[in-house]
Scaffold this active site. Sequence first.
Site, PDB file in Angstrom:
ATOM      1  N   LYS A 192      -1.642  -7.860   0.896  1.00  0.00           N
ATOM      2  CA  LYS A 192      -3.071  -7.565   1.103  1.00  0.00           C
ATOM      3  C   LYS A 192      -3.703  -8.678   1.933  1.00  0.00           C
ATOM      4  O   LYS A 192      -4.545  -8.415   2.804  1.00  0.00           O
ATOM      5  CB  LYS A 192      -3.770  -7.414  -0.260  1.00  0.00           C
ATOM      6  CG  LYS A 192      -5.261  -7.108  -0.174  1.00  0.00           C
ATOM      7  CD  LYS A 192      -5.503  -5.652   0.145  1.00  0.00           C
ATOM      8  CE  LYS A 192      -6.894  -5.203   0.505  1.00  0.00           C
ATOM      9  NZ  LYS A 192      -8.059  -5.763   0.021  1.00  0.00           N
ATOM     10  N   GLY A 218     -18.552  -3.309  -8.323  1.00  0.00           N
ATOM     11  CA  GLY A 218     -19.048  -3.507  -9.688  1.00  0.00           C
ATOM     12  C   GLY A 218     -19.716  -2.243 -10.214  1.00  0.00           C
ATOM     13  O   GLY A 218     -19.483  -1.825 -11.353  1.00  0.00           O
ATOM     14  N   ASN A 252      -5.755  -8.285   5.441  1.00  0.00           N
ATOM     15  CA  ASN A 252      -7.112  -8.816   5.628  1.00  0.00           C
ATOM     16  C   ASN A 252      -7.169  -9.873   6.732  1.00  0.00           C
ATOM     17  O   ASN A 252      -8.167  -9.970   7.447  1.00  0.00           O
ATOM     18  CB  ASN A 252      -7.669  -9.392   4.319  1.00  0.00           C
ATOM     19  CG  ASN A 252      -8.017  -8.313   3.306  1.00  0.00           C
ATOM     20  OD1 ASN A 252      -7.653  -8.398   2.152  1.00  0.00           O
ATOM     21  ND2 ASN A 252      -8.714  -7.283   3.732  1.00  0.00           N
TER      22      ASN A 252
HETATM   23  O1  KPL Z   1      -9.883  -4.689   2.507  1.00  0.00           O
HETATM   24  C1  KPL Z   1     -10.359  -4.313   3.562  1.00  0.00           C
HETATM   25  C2  KPL Z   1     -11.694  -4.844   3.925  1.00  0.00           C
HETATM   26  O2  KPL Z   1     -12.413  -4.251   4.715  1.00  0.00           O
HETATM   27  O3  KPL Z   1     -12.033  -5.901   3.370  1.00  0.00           O
HETATM   28  C3  KPL Z   1      -9.573  -3.433   4.496  1.00  0.00           C
HETATM   29  C4  KPL Z   1      -8.215  -3.140   3.871  1.00  0.00           C
HETATM   30  C5  KPL Z   1      -9.397  -4.115   5.799  1.00  0.00           C
HETATM   31  C6  KPL Z   1     -10.184  -2.076   4.662  1.00  0.00           C
HETATM   32  O4  KPL Z   1     -11.329  -2.065   5.446  1.00  0.00           O
END
Ligand code: KPL
Length: 297
Positions: A176, A12, A180
């Site tokens: 993504k 933010g 994660n």
């Molecule tokens: O999005 C991420 C996170 O830490 O939440 C990654 C891609 C794993 C990078 O650290």
Amino acid sequence: MKITVLGCGALGQIWLSALDDQGHEVQGWLRVPQPWCSVNVVGVDGETVNKMFIANDPLFLAESELLLVTLKAWQVSEAVKNLQALLPEHCPILLLHNGMGTLDELKGVKQPLLQGITTHAAKRDGTVIVHVANGITHIGPGTPDSAALSSLAETLHHALPDVAWHDHLASASWQKLAVNCVINPLTVEHDCRNGDLLEHRSQISVLCEEIALVMEREGQHTSFDSVMNYVLAVIESTAENSSSMRQDIHAQRRTEIEYITGYLLRRARAQGIVTPENSRLYELVKRKEQNYERERI
Ligand code: KPL
């Protein structure tokens, strides 16, 4: 443009400072109302921005042309629902967070919804936000009425490049999510930086097999190899990072596990697929969260 940024954490603050720099009128919105929010960011180039912005002004909100939501996934739906009556009906709401599932929670919100994923890396160092690495922000429609808002990508791109518009964001969102689902809980289990996960390749491989199966059943054109290669590439490119979930666990904060592995497990269940390794990691993170939540009572 007149823009309200909901959530004044690391991401933010980076957006507030970048949008202000481009001449946009911005305000922050904090969950605990305050008239000002301070932005203290060290940019990728090492330059520091230390500024105060107005915050929680309902008149500004009523004239906003964009609500940029940079909260954690689990904070999003309650916060957005609380503000929707004060926002103009045509004001787009752009959600930028890890994980999936908030769009389902926001069904019925009148404003057009957009979703986004970002690879900008930032971390908090005391009271300072360090913008560690530039990245790409992919945005796209979250509801059918937001499909015509592609020009927003151009505006945001000028403030904090790169921003790319996708008519169909599902593929990027699932990729993504896969990243994660692997990196975040595994770095919690092994309490390590992203790059150290390369020592746990066989575990990564089992996770990717389960994830690829769910993605395929969800209509994603993918395979075990493509999920595995993508995850390994992100592990290498973010090797020095401490994942957001590991940071949350260290700070005894609630994690985004419900919207990351939790979302995967809900889709797997709906498709009749078993995902034992992802389920085990989900339980592991939930247990860690519950341990410190119980201590607080
Ligand atoms: O999005 C991420 C996170 O830490 O939440 C990654 C891609 C794993 C990078 O650290």
